[in-house]
Design an enzyme around this catalytic site. Sequence first.
Site, PDB file in Angstrom:
ATOM      1  N   HIS A  90       0.676   1.360 -12.947  1.00 42.71           N
ATOM      2  CA  HIS A  90       1.415   0.192 -13.427  1.00 42.71           C
ATOM      3  C   HIS A  90       2.893   0.553 -13.529  1.00 42.71           C
ATOM      4  O   HIS A  90       3.231   1.634 -14.022  1.00 42.71           O
ATOM      5  CB  HIS A  90       0.863  -0.217 -14.801  1.00 42.71           C
TER       6      HIS A  90
ATOM      7  N   ARG B 235     -15.340 -15.496  -9.618  1.00 43.07           N
ATOM      8  CA  ARG B 235     -14.993 -14.068  -9.732  1.00 43.07           C
ATOM      9  C   ARG B 235     -16.230 -13.175  -9.654  1.00 43.07           C
ATOM     10  O   ARG B 235     -16.221 -12.120  -9.028  1.00 43.07           O
ATOM     11  CB  ARG B 235     -14.253 -13.852 -11.066  1.00 43.07           C
TER      12      ARG B 235
ATOM     13  N   ASN C 160       1.553   3.154  -2.591  1.00 36.86           N
ATOM     14  CA  ASN C 160       0.853   4.145  -3.433  1.00 36.86           C
ATOM     15  C   ASN C 160      -0.369   4.700  -2.710  1.00 36.86           C
ATOM     16  O   ASN C 160      -0.681   5.884  -2.827  1.00 36.86           O
ATOM     17  CB  ASN C 160       0.469   3.525  -4.781  1.00 36.86           C
TER      18      ASN C 160
ATOM     19  N   GLY D  75       0.784  -1.237   0.000  1.00 31.81           N
ATOM     20  CA  GLY D  75       0.000   0.000   0.000  1.00 31.81           C
ATOM     21  C   GLY D  75       0.814   1.284   0.000  1.00 31.81           C
ATOM     22  O   GLY D  75       0.345   2.310   0.492  1.00 31.81           O
TER      23      GLY D  75
ATOM     24  N   GLU E 210       6.150   6.592  -9.071  1.00 36.52           N
ATOM     25  CA  GLU E 210       4.731   6.244  -8.887  1.00 36.52           C
ATOM     26  C   GLU E 210       4.092   7.133  -7.827  1.00 36.52           C
ATOM     27  O   GLU E 210       2.951   7.583  -7.970  1.00 36.52           O
ATOM     28  CB  GLU E 210       4.594   4.781  -8.460  1.00 36.52           C
TER      29      GLU E 210
HETATM   30  C1  GRF Z   1       3.270  -0.882  -7.594  1.00 32.93           C
HETATM   31  O1  GRF Z   1       4.505  -1.038  -8.213  1.00 32.93           O
HETATM   32  C2  GRF Z   1       2.183  -0.677  -8.606  1.00 32.93           C
HETATM   33  O2  GRF Z   1       2.611  -0.005  -9.746  1.00 32.93           O
HETATM   34  C3  GRF Z   1       1.815  -2.090  -8.964  1.00 32.93           C
HETATM   35  O3  GRF Z   1       1.904  -2.813  -7.758  1.00 32.93           O
HETATM   36  C4  GRF Z   1       2.822  -2.162  -6.885  1.00 32.93           C
HETATM   37  C5  GRF Z   1       2.062  -1.883  -5.636  1.00 32.93           C
HETATM   38  O4  GRF Z   1       2.876  -1.315  -4.648  1.00 32.93           O
HETATM   39  N1  GRF Z   1       0.517  -2.150  -9.585  1.00 32.93           N
HETATM   40  P1  GRF Z   1       2.231  -0.670  -3.350  1.00 32.93           P
HETATM   41  O5  GRF Z   1       1.344  -1.741  -2.728  1.00 32.93           O
HETATM   42  O6  GRF Z   1       1.453   0.532  -3.769  1.00 32.93           O
HETATM   43  O7  GRF Z   1       3.388  -0.351  -2.455  1.00 32.93           O
END
Ligand code: GRF
Length: 202
Positions: A117, A73, A22, A20, A182
């Site tokens: 991504h 799903r 991000n 988490g 990111e």
């Molecule tokens: C990030 O590199 C994101 O781009 C990818 O998964 C990773 C998640 O990292 N989709 P975090 O959980 O946000 O630390």
Amino acid sequence: MPTETTPDKINLAIFISGRGSNMSALIEACKDSSFPARIELVLSNRPDAKGLEAAQKAGIQTEIIDHKAYDNREHFENAVLTALKTYDIDLICLAGFMRLLSSHFITPWAGRMINIHPSLLPDYKGLNTHERALADGKTETGCTVHYVVPDMDSGEIIMQRRCPIAKDDTPDTLAGRVLEQEHIAYPDAVRMIAQKLLPPAS
Ligand code: GRF
């Protein structure tokens, strides 16, 4: 003296499955009163997702919908759709959410769901992006924020940030460098979208 009014904000749901970081970058961004979004919900498909603790510490409502409790799903997605109805969500931000969502889920949220991504899409869709960029001898990589469509990692690109690949990079060192980008790109992309969704300031 005119009184200062709080700008309108859009409401976010952030979906996570793990660390988490991000999500934490978005939590930080939302601490700025001028940031045009607030986090209404953090939802995880994994009860042990590390990020849940950080969300709870920040006083954010969390929901755990364990995909393992559902036999397919569609049933899992229905549970998530139902949970979302309790909240007034404008935008879903996938942030390391490791379940593929089908069009059953995506269609009602089309144009209102984004993902981050760790590659410069359309290069390196899917997993192990850094390993593949290194194996190809690339000298540059980055991250992409994009709208979510049923084809994985294929929706319209909202924002990209680039960074160099060093000769001695490993997948881990490269992942760290991309992650720094990111953490800038995701709040910037949310700000851009919110500014389009919100009525102009009067
Ligand atoms: C990030 O590199 C994101 O781009 C990818 O998964 C990773 C998640 O990292 N989709 P975090 O959980 O946000 O630390």
